[in-house]
Design a protein around this motif. Structure first.
Motif, PDB file in Angstrom:
ATOM      1  N   ILE A  12       0.821  -1.203  -0.136  1.00  0.00           N
ATOM      2  CA  ILE A  12       0.104   0.010  -0.111  1.00  0.00           C
ATOM      3  C   ILE A  12       0.812   0.996  -0.093  1.00  0.00           C
ATOM      4  O   ILE A  12       1.858   1.208   0.982  1.00  0.00           O
ATOM      5  N   TYR A  13       0.699   2.205  -0.841  1.00  0.00           N
ATOM      6  CA  TYR A  13       1.502   3.462  -0.927  1.00  0.00           C
ATOM      7  C   TYR A  13       0.379   4.494  -0.844  1.00  0.00           C
ATOM      8  O   TYR A  13      -0.567   4.574  -1.745  1.00  0.00           O
ATOM      9  N   SER A  14       0.851   5.387   0.036  1.00  0.00           N
ATOM     10  CA  SER A  14      -0.193   6.309   0.408  1.00  0.00           C
ATOM     11  C   SER A  14       0.348   8.082   0.404  1.00  0.00           C
ATOM     12  O   SER A  14      -0.117   8.583   1.313  1.00  0.00           O
ATOM     13  N   ALA A  15       1.391   8.033  -0.197  1.00  0.00           N
ATOM     14  CA  ALA A  15       1.829   9.265  -0.140  1.00  0.00           C
ATOM     15  C   ALA A  15       1.179  10.380  -0.673  1.00  0.00           C
ATOM     16  O   ALA A  15       0.285  10.008  -1.737  1.00  0.00           O
ATOM     17  N   THR A  16       1.185  11.844  -0.193  1.00  0.00           N
ATOM     18  CA  THR A  16       0.171  12.829  -0.840  1.00  0.00           C
ATOM     19  C   THR A  16       1.227  14.084  -0.996  1.00  0.00           C
ATOM     20  O   THR A  16       2.023  14.375  -0.311  1.00  0.00           O
ATOM     21  N   ALA A  17       0.963  14.666  -2.312  1.00  0.00           N
ATOM     22  CA  ALA A  17       1.700  15.928  -2.354  1.00  0.00           C
ATOM     23  C   ALA A  17       0.550  16.993  -2.499  1.00  0.00           C
ATOM     24  O   ALA A  17       0.917  18.077  -2.907  1.00  0.00           O
ATOM     25  N   GLY A  18      -0.761  16.633  -2.340  1.00  0.00           N
ATOM     26  CA  GLY A  18      -1.818  17.589  -2.481  1.00  0.00           C
ATOM     27  C   GLY A  18      -2.790  17.370  -1.234  1.00  0.00           C
ATOM     28  O   GLY A  18      -2.211  17.160  -0.241  1.00  0.00           O
ATOM     29  N   ARG A  20      -4.929  15.673   1.543  1.00  0.00           N
ATOM     30  CA  ARG A  20      -4.805  14.632   1.957  1.00  0.00           C
ATOM     31  C   ARG A  20      -5.704  14.258   3.086  1.00  0.00           C
ATOM     32  O   ARG A  20      -6.555  14.699   3.766  1.00  0.00           O
ATOM     33  N   HIS A  21      -6.295  13.014   2.855  1.00  0.00           N
ATOM     34  CA  HIS A  21      -7.667  12.523   3.274  1.00  0.00           C
ATOM     35  C   HIS A  21      -7.322  11.927   4.681  1.00  0.00           C
ATOM     36  O   HIS A  21      -6.056  10.912   4.755  1.00  0.00           O
ATOM     37  N   ASP A  22      -8.253  12.161   5.506  1.00  0.00           N
ATOM     38  CA  ASP A  22      -8.042  11.610   7.040  1.00  0.00           C
ATOM     39  C   ASP A  22      -8.472  10.213   7.252  1.00  0.00           C
ATOM     40  O   ASP A  22      -7.956   9.565   8.112  1.00  0.00           O
ATOM     41  N   SER A  23      -8.977   9.741   6.009  1.00  0.00           N
ATOM     42  CA  SER A  23      -9.284   8.271   5.986  1.00  0.00           C
ATOM     43  C   SER A  23      -8.261   7.480   5.930  1.00  0.00           C
ATOM     44  O   SER A  23      -8.349   6.094   5.977  1.00  0.00           O
ATOM     45  N   ILE A  96      -3.659  -1.417  -8.297  1.00  0.00           N
ATOM     46  CA  ILE A  96      -4.951  -1.241  -7.613  1.00  0.00           C
ATOM     47  C   ILE A  96      -4.820   0.202  -7.291  1.00  0.00           C
ATOM     48  O   ILE A  96      -3.826   0.762  -6.697  1.00  0.00           O
ATOM     49  N   GLY A  97      -5.649   1.213  -7.676  1.00  0.00           N
ATOM     50  CA  GLY A  97      -5.835   2.385  -7.479  1.00  0.00           C
ATOM     51  C   GLY A  97      -7.058   2.586  -6.542  1.00  0.00           C
ATOM     52  O   GLY A  97      -8.186   2.247  -6.952  1.00  0.00           O
ATOM     53  N   VAL A  98      -6.980   3.521  -5.550  1.00  0.00           N
ATOM     54  CA  VAL A  98      -8.098   3.772  -4.791  1.00  0.00           C
ATOM     55  C   VAL A  98      -8.359   5.143  -4.642  1.00  0.00           C
ATOM     56  O   VAL A  98      -7.407   5.950  -4.359  1.00  0.00           O
ATOM     57  N   HIS A  99      -9.792   5.613  -4.978  1.00  0.00           N
ATOM     58  CA  HIS A  99     -10.110   6.952  -4.756  1.00  0.00           C
ATOM     59  C   HIS A  99      -9.299   8.114  -5.365  1.00  0.00           C
ATOM     60  O   HIS A  99      -9.217   7.939  -6.639  1.00  0.00           O
ATOM     61  N   SER A 100      -8.673   9.006  -4.918  1.00  0.00           N
ATOM     62  CA  SER A 100      -7.978  10.082  -5.456  1.00  0.00           C
ATOM     63  C   SER A 100      -6.669   9.663  -5.989  1.00  0.00           C
ATOM     64  O   SER A 100      -5.754  10.768  -6.453  1.00  0.00           O
ATOM     65  N   SER A 101      -6.416   8.446  -6.202  1.00  0.00           N
ATOM     66  CA  SER A 101      -5.007   8.115  -6.799  1.00  0.00           C
ATOM     67  C   SER A 101      -5.226   8.374  -8.280  1.00  0.00           C
ATOM     68  O   SER A 101      -4.142   8.473  -8.976  1.00  0.00           O
ATOM     69  N   SER A 102      -6.598   8.637  -8.712  1.00  0.00           N
ATOM     70  CA  SER A 102      -6.621   9.077  -9.765  1.00  0.00           C
ATOM     71  C   SER A 102      -6.424  10.540 -10.104  1.00  0.00           C
ATOM     72  O   SER A 102      -6.604  11.120 -11.269  1.00  0.00           O
ATOM     73  N   ASP A 103      -6.189  11.243  -8.944  1.00  0.00           N
ATOM     74  CA  ASP A 103      -5.592  12.648  -9.126  1.00  0.00           C
ATOM     75  C   ASP A 103      -4.086  12.612  -8.753  1.00  0.00           C
ATOM     76  O   ASP A 103      -3.742  13.835  -8.189  1.00  0.00           O
ATOM     77  N   SER A 104      -3.398  11.521  -9.292  1.00  0.00           N
ATOM     78  CA  SER A 104      -1.972  11.441  -8.963  1.00  0.00           C
ATOM     79  C   SER A 104      -1.450  11.434 -10.311  1.00  0.00           C
ATOM     80  O   SER A 104      -1.808  11.068 -11.348  1.00  0.00           O
ATOM     81  N   LEU A 105      -0.208  12.187 -10.280  1.00  0.00           N
ATOM     82  CA  LEU A 105       0.807  11.928 -11.342  1.00  0.00           C
ATOM     83  C   LEU A 105       0.264  12.077 -12.862  1.00  0.00           C
ATOM     84  O   LEU A 105       0.177  11.336 -13.882  1.00  0.00           O
ATOM     85  N   VAL A 106      -0.523  13.254 -12.815  1.00  0.00           N
ATOM     86  CA  VAL A 106      -1.265  13.753 -13.848  1.00  0.00           C
ATOM     87  C   VAL A 106      -0.437  14.343 -15.115  1.00  0.00           C
ATOM     88  O   VAL A 106      -0.888  14.460 -16.165  1.00  0.00           O
TER      89      VAL A 106
END
Length: 252
Positions: A12-18, A20-23, A96-106
């Motif tokens: 599981i990779y959950s790094a964020t640069a925008g 960040r979900h508290d979930s 596997i991509g979950v939730h805002s992973s589709s808003d990554s690496l655009v």
């Protein structure tokens, strides 16, 4: 005597640069708690140094959990890590991509193809007269391992994502669709995401792999669900929805 099957390993990779979900911590805990039931061992990290060809080769699948922003860069994951990710996919690794992973690496072409479609916008979660409203998700295919436990119309409270393209354009098979009659969306749609409105899909061979290696490409799965802490409660179904598909033979 039958041999015990070794558990599939998923990173599981959950790094964020925008945003960040508290979930994220709740989701990681839910996935790990449910992993043993389907013989999956989850590791989790936000450490960019874990993205090497050698380390990634230990895993049957990579799971990008609510990642945001151009995360693979010198602040989160360097170019060597990005190259290792591409090599992993080229060699048959599953994604596997979950939730805002589709808003990554655009700005990363191979990732956009692997995820299937990039996030555009979502309407706000809605209430009426202090009553929390749920949205309806239509299950288009209940024979897939990730959806076989779901009703034909799944009532959830989550963000209904819109996308910048139709994932079917890269060969994805859509499993879940937003029932647009169940919520209000006053946003302006500038892109064609196809019909019915996609929320979750899989690719039998992830198109983010190098085309010259397409015969080896692993499977890819994405779901836009997963925004709230409540989404990851057992009663909502997500903890079983995600781990079941992470078994290496069930990603697509």
């Amino acid at each position: 005597m039958a041999q015990t099957q070794q558990p599939a390993r998923v990173l599981i990779y959950s790094a964020t640069a925008g945003f960040r979900h508290d979930s994220i911590p709740t989701a990681i805990a839910a996935l790990k708690a449910n992993g043993s039931a389907i013989n999956v061992e989850f590791d989790s990290t936000e450490d960019k140094t874990r993205f090497t060809v050698e380390n990634l080769s230990q895993y049957d699948a990579l799971l990008f959990l609510s990642t945001t922003g151009e995360i693979i860069n010198t602040t989160v994951l360097d170019e060597a890590g990005k190259a290792a990710f591409q090599t992993y996919l080229n060699l048959g690794g599953n994604f596997i991509g979950v939730h805002s992973s589709s808003d990554s690496l655009v700005n990363t072409t191979f990732y956009g193809r692997e995820i299937g479609a990039y996030f555009d916008y979502h309407p706000e979660l809605q209430d009426a007269c202090n009553v929390i409203l749920e949205q309806i998700v239509d299950v288009l295919n209940n024979t897939h391992p990730s959806t076989s436990m779901l009703p034909a119309q799944w009532h959830v409270r989550d963000e209904m994502y819109n996308f910048k393209s139709d994932p079917r354009a890269v060969g994805a098979v859509v499993l879940l669709a937003a029932n647009e009659s169940s919520y209000i969306d006053n946003g302006i749609r500038k892109f064609n995401q196809g019909t019915p409105h996609p929320l979750a899909w899989y690719q039998l061979h992830g198109s983010g792999a190098n085309p010259n290696k397409q015969g080896l490409a692993g499977r890819s799965f994405y779901t836009s669900l997963g925004h709230l802490n409540e989404t990851w409660q057992v009663c909502r179904g997500i903890p079983s929805f995600i781990p079941r598909l992470t078994k290496i033979g069930n990603v697509g």
